[in-house]
Design an enzyme around this catalytic site. Structure first.
Site, PDB file in Angstrom:
ATOM      1  N   LYS A  23       0.865  -1.041   0.025  1.00 32.74           N
ATOM      2  CA  LYS A  23      -0.030   0.020  -0.059  1.00 32.74           C
ATOM      3  C   LYS A  23       0.971   1.139   0.061  1.00 32.74           C
ATOM      4  O   LYS A  23       0.705   2.089  -0.812  1.00 32.74           O
ATOM      5  CB  LYS A  23      -0.932  -0.021   1.274  1.00 32.74           C
ATOM      6  CG  LYS A  23      -1.895   1.273   1.270  1.00 32.74           C
ATOM      7  CD  LYS A  23      -2.592   1.403   2.567  1.00 32.74           C
ATOM      8  CE  LYS A  23      -3.444   2.749   2.673  1.00 32.74           C
ATOM      9  NZ  LYS A  23      -2.623   3.892   2.313  1.00 32.74           N
ATOM     10  N   LYS A  92       2.240  12.037   5.447  1.00 26.29           N
ATOM     11  CA  LYS A  92       2.415  11.055   6.240  1.00 26.29           C
ATOM     12  C   LYS A  92       2.828   9.606   5.314  1.00 26.29           C
ATOM     13  O   LYS A  92       3.855   8.885   5.922  1.00 26.29           O
ATOM     14  CB  LYS A  92       1.141  10.676   7.020  1.00 26.29           C
ATOM     15  CG  LYS A  92       1.037   9.460   7.771  1.00 26.29           C
ATOM     16  CD  LYS A  92      -0.330   9.047   8.356  1.00 26.29           C
ATOM     17  CE  LYS A  92      -1.151   8.566   7.200  1.00 26.29           C
ATOM     18  NZ  LYS A  92      -0.966   7.204   6.792  1.00 26.29           N
TER      19      LYS A  92
END
Length: 183
Positions: A23, A92
């Site tokens: 991911k 992030k």
């Protein structure tokens, strides 16, 4: 259960970090696509060309799919609300990719540049805007309004653009799009 809620399940193995690493890698690829779109659209707009037409061209040919279509349209229009994924979340995920690469001993040469763009976008453009808003960092730097003063050193190294000769950089004839080579 995943098969019931998702369109498809891709198995990357039994390791606990396999799926999160996959991911993170997908998002790292999207981050690159965002920056590539930002740079290409800024270049086109500075040349006085239609950014919307460019997005249509690439998404109907070499880059079909939701990343280039959706984010390309947003960047071309300069429209970043409502956010699908915020710049803060993008930063992030970029940090996660860089940390994972460091843990694995993998060099990601573009990572620090992208980090600078995302950190600047969070600080100066808008932390809660869609992550495609990183394009505004490139636009502002192209106008000379930068975090490093009125002009950055990389801007002083630009060259006069090559003139269109109707050939590819290797000198061979290539597919032509409105009189310009499409290599």
């Amino acid at each position: 259960m995943l098969a019931a809620i998702g369109r498809r399940v891709w198995d990357f193995g039994d390791a606990a970090d396999a799926a999160p690493t996959a991911k993170i890698s997908v998002n790292y690829l999207i981050i690159h696509a965002l920056q590539a779109l930002s740079e290409s659209i800024t270049l086109l707009q500075h040349a006085g060309l239609d950014a919307g037409r460019f997005v249509e061209t690439i998404t109907d040919s070499v880059f079909p799919g939701p990343v280039y279509r959706g984010y390309g349209d947003s960047i071309a229009a300069g429209s970043y609300t409502p956010p699908g994924f915020t710049t803060t979340l993008g930063l992030k995920d970029l940090d996660l990719a860089l940390r994972t690469a460091g843990d694995l001993g993998v060099d990601l040469p573009t990572g620090p540049v992208l980090h600078d763009v995302f950190a600047t976008a969070v600080e100066q453009i808008g932390a809660d805007l869609d992550w495609a808003s990183i394009a505004e960092v490139t636009r502002r730097r192209s106008e000379g309004t930068t975090a490093c003063g009125s002009r950055c050193s990389w801007q002083d190294r630009t060259r006069e653009p090559a003139r269109n000769s109707g050939t590819t950089p290797s000198g061979q004839s290539g597919p032509v799009l409105s009189g310009a080579p499409l290599a």
